[in-house]
Structures are given as structure tokens and as C-alpha cells.
Design a protein around this motif. Structure first.
Motif, PDB file in Angstrom:
ATOM      1  N   GLY A  25       0.778  -1.232   0.000  1.00 34.52           N
ATOM      2  CA  GLY A  25       0.000   0.000   0.000  1.00 34.52           C
ATOM      3  C   GLY A  25       0.811   1.283   0.000  1.00 34.52           C
ATOM      4  N   LEU A  26       2.136   1.185   0.048  1.00 37.56           N
ATOM      5  CA  LEU A  26       2.991   2.366   0.045  1.00 37.56           C
ATOM      6  C   LEU A  26       3.630   2.543  -1.331  1.00 37.56           C
ATOM      7  N   GLU A  27       3.637   3.775  -1.808  1.00 37.96           N
ATOM      8  CA  GLU A  27       4.281   4.050  -3.089  1.00 37.96           C
ATOM      9  C   GLU A  27       5.791   4.030  -2.907  1.00 37.96           C
ATOM     10  N   LEU A  28       6.455   3.149  -3.646  1.00 38.34           N
ATOM     11  CA  LEU A  28       7.910   3.071  -3.591  1.00 38.34           C
ATOM     12  C   LEU A  28       8.549   3.881  -4.711  1.00 38.34           C
ATOM     13  N   TYR A  29       7.891   3.905  -5.838  1.00 39.83           N
ATOM     14  CA  TYR A  29       8.445   4.596  -7.004  1.00 39.83           C
ATOM     15  C   TYR A  29       7.296   5.129  -7.837  1.00 39.83           C
ATOM     16  N   THR A  30       7.346   6.394  -8.151  1.00 38.34           N
ATOM     17  CA  THR A  30       6.364   7.005  -9.033  1.00 38.34           C
ATOM     18  C   THR A  30       7.087   7.992  -9.929  1.00 38.34           C
ATOM     19  N   LYS A  31       6.875   7.860 -11.203  1.00 37.60           N
ATOM     20  CA  LYS A  31       7.460   8.788 -12.169  1.00 37.60           C
ATOM     21  C   LYS A  31       6.417   9.056 -13.232  1.00 37.60           C
ATOM     22  N   THR A  32       6.128  10.332 -13.465  1.00 40.79           N
ATOM     23  CA  THR A  32       5.169  10.745 -14.476  1.00 40.79           C
ATOM     24  C   THR A  32       5.829  11.754 -15.399  1.00 40.79           C
ATOM     25  N   ILE A  33       5.621  11.580 -16.691  1.00 38.89           N
ATOM     26  CA  ILE A  33       6.119  12.521 -17.680  1.00 38.89           C
ATOM     27  C   ILE A  33       4.919  13.293 -18.207  1.00 38.89           C
ATOM     28  N   SER A  34       4.847  14.574 -17.870  1.00 36.95           N
ATOM     29  CA  SER A  34       3.763  15.432 -18.350  1.00 36.95           C
ATOM     30  C   SER A  34       4.158  16.014 -19.706  1.00 36.95           C
ATOM     31  N   GLY A  35       3.181  16.351 -20.501  1.00 34.13           N
ATOM     32  CA  GLY A  35       3.459  16.886 -21.826  1.00 34.13           C
ATOM     33  C   GLY A  35       4.197  15.879 -22.687  1.00 34.13           C
ATOM     34  N   PHE A  36       3.821  14.632 -22.529  1.00 33.45           N
ATOM     35  CA  PHE A  36       4.523  13.506 -23.137  1.00 33.45           C
ATOM     36  C   PHE A  36       4.713  13.663 -24.647  1.00 33.45           C
ATOM     37  N   SER A  37       3.660  13.989 -25.366  1.00 35.69           N
ATOM     38  CA  SER A  37       3.739  14.047 -26.833  1.00 35.69           C
ATOM     39  C   SER A  37       4.464  15.288 -27.338  1.00 35.69           C
ATOM     40  N   LYS A  38       4.664  16.258 -26.466  1.00 35.93           N
ATOM     41  CA  LYS A  38       5.296  17.510 -26.882  1.00 35.93           C
ATOM     42  C   LYS A  38       6.792  17.567 -26.537  1.00 35.93           C
ATOM     43  N   ARG A  39       7.304  16.520 -25.894  1.00 37.60           N
ATOM     44  CA  ARG A  39       8.717  16.507 -25.498  1.00 37.60           C
ATOM     45  C   ARG A  39       9.627  16.329 -26.709  1.00 37.60           C
ATOM     46  N   LYS A  40      10.770  16.980 -26.654  1.00 32.88           N
ATOM     47  CA  LYS A  40      11.781  16.738 -27.677  1.00 32.88           C
ATOM     48  C   LYS A  40      12.284  15.310 -27.505  1.00 32.88           C
ATOM     49  N   ALA A  41      12.616  14.680 -28.600  1.00 34.91           N
ATOM     50  CA  ALA A  41      12.993  13.261 -28.592  1.00 34.91           C
ATOM     51  C   ALA A  41      14.127  12.969 -27.627  1.00 34.91           C
ATOM     52  N   GLU A  42      15.166  13.793 -27.621  1.00 35.20           N
ATOM     53  CA  GLU A  42      16.312  13.499 -26.751  1.00 35.20           C
ATOM     54  C   GLU A  42      15.956  13.643 -25.269  1.00 35.20           C
ATOM     55  N   PHE A  43      15.104  14.593 -24.931  1.00 38.68           N
ATOM     56  CA  PHE A  43      14.692  14.752 -23.534  1.00 38.68           C
ATOM     57  C   PHE A  43      13.784  13.608 -23.092  1.00 38.68           C
ATOM     58  N   LEU A  44      12.896  13.181 -23.982  1.00 35.74           N
ATOM     59  CA  LEU A  44      12.015  12.059 -23.674  1.00 35.74           C
ATOM     60  C   LEU A  44      12.837  10.797 -23.447  1.00 35.74           C
TER      61      LEU A  44
END
Length: 87
Positions: A45-64
Motif C-alpha cells: 500500500g505504500l508508493e515506492l516509485y512514481t514517475k510521471t512525464i507530463s506533456g509527453f507528446s510535446k517533449r523533444k525526442a532526446e529529452f524524452l
């Protein structure tokens, strides 16, 4: 583009491994409405790892690719911890 697909495959494979081989719960999501992609790993029930990429489709390829690579590194770290605990 091929590198990104490889990173997506690694993320999915690592999440599946954590789900199948441990008592960690995983979720991978792509939300087209909010343009986000993310991973969440929980344990008891505890979050150990959370990663979200916002603006996913608008990211430059190298940054994504860099962000996806960091996700892979975080998930590999969790996998190594699980393997060490069970050894």
C-alpha cells in the motif's frame, strides 16, 4: 524512435517482472487526455516509485529518451533490491 520503443519495452518488462516475481504492484499508464505517461510501484500500500512525464507528446525526442532512461534505471534498482532480498 527505435530507442524509445526499446525503452518502453524495458519499462514494461521490468514492471511485469516486479509484478510476477515479487509482492510489488505495478501500473504503467498513458493518458491521452492529460498527455501523461507514467509508472507507479507500490508495496504493502505504500508508493515506492512514481514517475510521471507530463506533456509527453510535446517533449523533444532526446529529452524524452533521457526521462525514459531514468525510469528504466529506477526500475532496475528496484529489481536488484528484490533479487538481493530473495538471495
Amino acid at each position: 524512435m527505435e530507442t524509445k520503443f526499446s525503452l518502453f519495452n524495458q519499462i514494461n518488462s521490468l514492471c511485469y517482472w516486479l509484478l510476477a516475481c515479487s509482492d510489488y504492484r505495478t501500473s504503467v499508464f498513458l493518458d491521452a487526455e492529460t498527455d501523461t505517461y507514467g509508472v507507479c510501484i507500490t508495496h504493502n500500500g505504500l508508493e515506492l516509485y512514481t514517475k510521471t512525464i507530463s506533456g509527453f507528446s510535446k517533449r523533444k525526442a532526446e529529452f524524452l529518451e533521457q526521462e525514459l532512461d531514468r525510469m528504466v534505471a529506477g526500475l532496475l534498482h528496484l529489481k536488484q533490491n528484490v533479487q538481493q532480498k530473495s538471495a
